[in-house]
Motif scaffolding. Structure first.
Motif, mmCIF file in Angstrom:
data_model
loop_
_atom_site.group_PDB
_atom_site.id
_atom_site.type_symbol
_atom_site.label_atom_id
_atom_site.label_comp_id
_atom_site.label_asym_id
_atom_site.label_seq_id
_atom_site.Cartn_x
_atom_site.Cartn_y
_atom_site.Cartn_z
ATOM 1 N N GLN A 56 0.799 -1.222 0.000
ATOM 2 C CA GLN A 56 0.000 0.000 0.000
ATOM 3 C C GLN A 56 0.833 1.273 0.000
ATOM 4 O OE1 GLN A 56 -3.202 -0.291 2.789
ATOM 5 N NE2 GLN A 56 -3.568 1.915 2.840
ATOM 6 N N LEU A 57 2.056 1.216 0.529
ATOM 7 C CA LEU A 57 2.864 2.432 0.634
ATOM 8 C C LEU A 57 3.695 2.708 -0.624
ATOM 9 C CD1 LEU A 57 2.470 4.016 3.210
ATOM 10 C CD2 LEU A 57 4.786 3.446 3.901
ATOM 11 N N LEU A 58 3.589 1.845 -1.628
ATOM 12 C CA LEU A 58 4.265 2.101 -2.897
ATOM 13 C C LEU A 58 3.503 3.194 -3.636
ATOM 14 C CD1 LEU A 58 4.935 -1.589 -3.990
ATOM 15 C CD2 LEU A 58 6.566 0.006 -2.942
ATOM 16 N N ALA A 117 11.985 2.007 13.886
ATOM 17 C CA ALA A 117 11.411 3.245 13.355
ATOM 18 C C ALA A 117 10.995 3.110 11.899
ATOM 19 C CB ALA A 117 12.410 4.391 13.505
ATOM 20 N N ASN A 118 11.471 2.069 11.224
ATOM 21 C CA ASN A 118 11.140 1.873 9.815
ATOM 22 C C ASN A 118 9.885 1.033 9.598
ATOM 23 O OD1 ASN A 118 13.369 3.351 9.039
ATOM 24 N ND2 ASN A 118 14.689 1.560 8.778
ATOM 25 N N PHE A 119 9.198 0.670 10.696
ATOM 26 C CA PHE A 119 8.012 -0.182 10.591
ATOM 27 C C PHE A 119 6.888 0.342 11.476
ATOM 28 C CE2 PHE A 119 11.327 -2.891 9.028
ATOM 29 C CZ PHE A 119 10.723 -3.691 8.073
ATOM 30 N N VAL A 120 5.662 0.092 11.011
ATOM 31 C CA VAL A 120 4.473 0.345 11.826
ATOM 32 C C VAL A 120 4.228 -0.855 12.739
ATOM 33 C CG1 VAL A 120 1.968 0.669 11.766
ATOM 34 C CG2 VAL A 120 3.418 1.864 10.122
ATOM 35 N N ASP A 121 4.363 -2.053 12.161
ATOM 36 C CA ASP A 121 4.222 -3.299 12.911
ATOM 37 C C ASP A 121 5.161 -4.318 12.256
ATOM 38 O OD1 ASP A 121 2.884 -4.169 10.579
ATOM 39 O OD2 ASP A 121 0.923 -3.691 11.421
ATOM 40 N N LEU A 122 4.948 -5.581 12.483
ATOM 41 C CA LEU A 122 5.889 -6.592 11.994
ATOM 42 C C LEU A 122 5.933 -6.697 10.473
ATOM 43 C CD1 LEU A 122 5.224 -9.459 14.570
ATOM 44 C CD2 LEU A 122 7.154 -7.853 14.543
ATOM 45 N N ILE A 123 4.863 -6.308 9.790
ATOM 46 C CA ILE A 123 4.825 -6.496 8.338
ATOM 47 C C ILE A 123 4.623 -5.213 7.539
ATOM 48 C CG2 ILE A 123 4.010 -8.877 8.552
ATOM 49 C CD1 ILE A 123 1.209 -7.881 7.757
ATOM 50 N N TYR A 138 5.847 -1.669 6.581
ATOM 51 C CA TYR A 138 7.010 -0.790 6.611
ATOM 52 C C TYR A 138 6.594 0.662 6.413
ATOM 53 C CZ TYR A 138 6.123 -1.880 1.718
ATOM 54 O OH TYR A 138 5.511 -2.087 0.514
ATOM 55 N N ARG A 139 7.543 1.553 6.639
ATOM 56 C CA ARG A 139 7.285 2.985 6.506
ATOM 57 C C ARG A 139 7.867 3.525 5.197
ATOM 58 N NH1 ARG A 139 4.699 5.373 10.428
ATOM 59 N NH2 ARG A 139 4.542 4.396 12.489
ATOM 60 N N ALA A 140 7.678 4.839 4.999
ATOM 61 C CA ALA A 140 7.993 5.477 3.720
ATOM 62 C C ALA A 140 9.459 5.325 3.329
ATOM 63 C CB ALA A 140 7.612 6.949 3.766
ATOM 64 N N ILE A 141 10.380 5.373 4.291
ATOM 65 C CA ILE A 141 11.807 5.277 3.960
ATOM 66 C C ILE A 141 12.113 3.967 3.254
ATOM 67 C CG2 ILE A 141 12.436 4.319 6.222
ATOM 68 C CD1 ILE A 141 15.068 5.867 6.012
ATOM 69 N N ILE A 142 11.435 2.896 3.655
ATOM 70 C CA ILE A 142 11.620 1.608 2.984
ATOM 71 C C ILE A 142 10.861 1.580 1.657
ATOM 72 C CG2 ILE A 142 10.987 -0.833 3.126
ATOM 73 C CD1 ILE A 142 11.979 -0.889 5.947
ATOM 74 N N ALA A 143 9.662 2.154 1.631
ATOM 75 C CA ALA A 143 8.885 2.174 0.389
ATOM 76 C C ALA A 143 9.655 2.825 -0.753
ATOM 77 C CB ALA A 143 7.558 2.893 0.610
ATOM 78 N N TYR A 192 -3.854 5.925 -4.347
ATOM 79 C CA TYR A 192 -2.858 5.906 -3.270
ATOM 80 C C TYR A 192 -3.426 6.475 -1.978
ATOM 81 C CZ TYR A 192 1.371 6.783 -0.569
ATOM 82 O OH TYR A 192 2.318 6.804 0.428
ATOM 83 N N TRP A 193 -3.187 5.751 -0.896
ATOM 84 C CA TRP A 193 -3.497 6.245 0.443
ATOM 85 C C TRP A 193 -2.459 5.680 1.403
ATOM 86 C CZ3 TRP A 193 -4.768 3.809 5.114
ATOM 87 C CH2 TRP A 193 -5.125 4.688 6.146
ATOM 88 N N SER A 194 -1.852 6.547 2.208
ATOM 89 C CA SER A 194 -0.785 6.132 3.108
ATOM 90 C C SER A 194 -1.335 5.852 4.500
ATOM 91 C CB SER A 194 0.289 7.230 3.195
ATOM 92 O OG SER A 194 1.208 6.943 4.233
ATOM 93 N N TYR A 195 -1.035 4.674 5.028
ATOM 94 C CA TYR A 195 -1.459 4.389 6.406
ATOM 95 C C TYR A 195 -0.662 5.194 7.421
ATOM 96 C CZ TYR A 195 2.142 0.728 5.570
ATOM 97 O OH TYR A 195 3.280 0.036 5.195
ATOM 98 N N GLU A 196 0.367 5.905 6.965
ATOM 99 C CA GLU A 196 1.087 6.793 7.873
ATOM 100 C C GLU A 196 0.246 8.029 8.238
ATOM 101 O OE1 GLU A 196 5.752 6.215 7.774
ATOM 102 O OE2 GLU A 196 5.048 7.272 5.981
ATOM 103 N N GLU A 197 -0.842 8.248 7.538
ATOM 104 C CA GLU A 197 -1.771 9.298 7.957
ATOM 105 C C GLU A 197 -2.446 8.923 9.278
ATOM 106 O OE1 GLU A 197 -4.540 10.388 4.913
ATOM 107 O OE2 GLU A 197 -2.999 10.459 3.347
#
Length: 338
Positions: free
Chosen positions: A84-86, A304-310, A312-317, A196-201
Motif C-alpha cells: 500500500q505504501l508504494l 522506526a522503519n516499521f508500523v508493525d511486523l509487516i 514498513y514505513r515510507a523510507i523503505i517504500a 494511493y493512500w498512506s497508512y502513515e496518515e
C-alpha cells in the motif's frame, strides 16, 4: 339486490386500488432500476450510461473496479496492504509509465488475482505490473474464503450476476455518491484517481512501531521441501494470458527482522522454494524480475522503519520503488540495493 350491487362495486374498487398500488410499485421499481443502471454505482463499465467519471468509494475492494478501468493508467500495483505504501507517482517519475494502486488490504490472494484479471481485460496495452507477494501467497493449501467474502461478482461476473448485486443498501449509497459527483455537490468528489493512500496518515512516524526482539532460534534444517504453492500456479496461469511484452515485477516485501526466517532453518528453506516457484513465472519475460526484500539487515532491524511486523514505513517504500524501477529497466540483471 342493492346489497349485492354494493358488494360488487366495492370489490371492483378494491381491485382497481390494488392494481394501481402494484402498478405504482412496479413503475417505481423500474425507475429505480433505470437510475441504478444508468449511474453504475461501482463504475464497473457494464452499464453507466450517464458517463459519470470516478467514484467516492473508500473501500478499495470495490473502488478498484473503477480505477482498474481508468484509461489514463497503463500499469498497476497489486497485492495486500504490504504494497500500500508504494506510490504510483514515484514509479511514474522513475519509469515513464502511469501506475494505479490496486491493492486490496485484507483480501485473499484470489481477490488480488481477480483484480489483476479485470485490469488486464480493460487495457489493450499494459505498461507494467507489480505484484506484491507477501506470506499468504506462500500458503501450501487454499483456505476457505472468509465470511466477509471479496466481491468476486464485481470483477468476474457477467452483467446479469452483477445486476443482482446493485439493489442493496451499499450499492444504493454509491448511487447517491456518484450522482453527487456528477452534479458537483458538496464534498462528493472523486477520490484520488491513482488510488494511493498512506497508512502513515493514521500512524505517523514515531506514533507506532514494533518492539525490538531477537528472532526465535531454529534448529538447522537439511531436509528437502516438497511443498506446493497453489497461488503460484494461479498467478502463473494469469500471467501466461498477458501480452508477452508486458513486464511483471514480483516483489516479496520486507518484514521486521524479528520474523525473518533464521538462516538454515526449515522456514528459510521453505521461503527459498516458494521464491523459486514464483521466479519461474517471470523467467525469460522481458524487463521482469522477482525481488526478495525479506532480509535481516540494517533497514529491517530499525523499529522506526516499521508500523508493525509487516507494514514498513515510507523510507523503505522509496527503496522498494527504486528496485522496481531498476527491474523494469534491466529485468533479472537489475542491481538492487537494499
Amino acid at each position: 339486490m342493492s346489497s349485492s350491487i354494493s358488494s360488487s362495486d366495492t370489490s371492483v374498487e378494491w381491485g382497481r386500488c390494488l392494481a394501481a398500488c402494484f402498478g405504482a410499485l412496479a413503475l417505481g421499481a423500474a425507475l429505480v432500476a433505470a437510475v441504478v443502471m444508468s449511474v453504475d454505482p461501482y463504475d464497473s463499465g457494464r452499464f453507466g450510461w450517464f458517463g459519470i467519471a470516478g467514484v467516492n468509494d473508500r473501500n478499495p475492494w470495490t473502488a478498484n473496479a473503477s480505477r482498474a478501468r481508468d484509461p489514463q493508467f497503463d500499469s498497476a500495483i497489486l497485492g495486500n496492504s504490504t504494497g500500500q505504501l508504494l506510490q504510483p507517482a514515484e514509479l511514474d517519475k522513475a519509469t515513464g509509465k502511469r501506475f494505479v494502486q490496486l491493492v486490496a488490504p485484507g483480501a485473499d490472494p484470489r481477490g488480488d488475482l481477480a483484480i489483476l484479471d479485470f485490469f488486464a481485460g480493460q487495457h489493450t496495452t499494459i505498461g507494467a505490473l507489480v505484484v506484491v507477494i507477501d506470506q499468504p501467497w506462500c500458503a501450501n493449501d487454499l483456505p476457505p474464503l472468509p465470511q466477509d467474502a471479496f466481491p468476486y461478482w464485481l470483477y468476474e461476473a457477467g452483467a446479469l450476476r452483477y445486476l443482482g448485486h446493485l439493489f442493496t443498501w451499499p450499492a444504493l449509497d454509491r448511487v447517491v455518491q456518484r450522482i453527487a459527483i456528477a452534479i458537483g455537490r458538496g464534498s462528493r468528489k472523486p477520490i484520488r484517481p491513482d488510488g494511493y493512500w498512506s497508512y502513515e496518515e493514521v500512524w505517523p512516524p514515531g506514533a507506532k512501531h514494533p518492539a525490538a526482539a531477537e528472532p526465535a532460534k531454529a534448529a538447522p534444517f537439511d531436509g528437502k521441501i516438497t511443498d506446493t504453492f497453489p497461488y503460484a500456479v494461479m498467478l502463473a496461469s494469469t500471467v501466461a494470458k498477458l501480452p508477452r511484452d508486458a513486464p511483471v515485477v514480483l516483489l516479496m516485501p520486507p518484514t521486521f527482522y524479528a520474523i525473518v526466517p533464521p538462516s538454515r532453518s526449515r522456514e528459510a528453506a521453505r521461503h527459498e522454494v516458494c521464491k523459486t516457484a514464483y521466479r519461474s513465472i517471470i523467467s525469460g519475460r522481458p524487463n521482469s524480475n522477482l525481488i526478495d526484500y525479506r532480509l535481516d539487515n540494517a533497514l529491517t532491524r530499525d523499529p522506526a522503519n516499521f508500523v508493525d511486523l509487516i507494514h514498513y514505513r515510507a523510507i523503505i517504500a522509496r527503496k522498494l520503488e527504486q528496485g522496481i524501477a531498476a527491474s523494469l529497466r534491466d529485468g533479472e540483471a537489475a542491481q538492487i540495493n537494499f
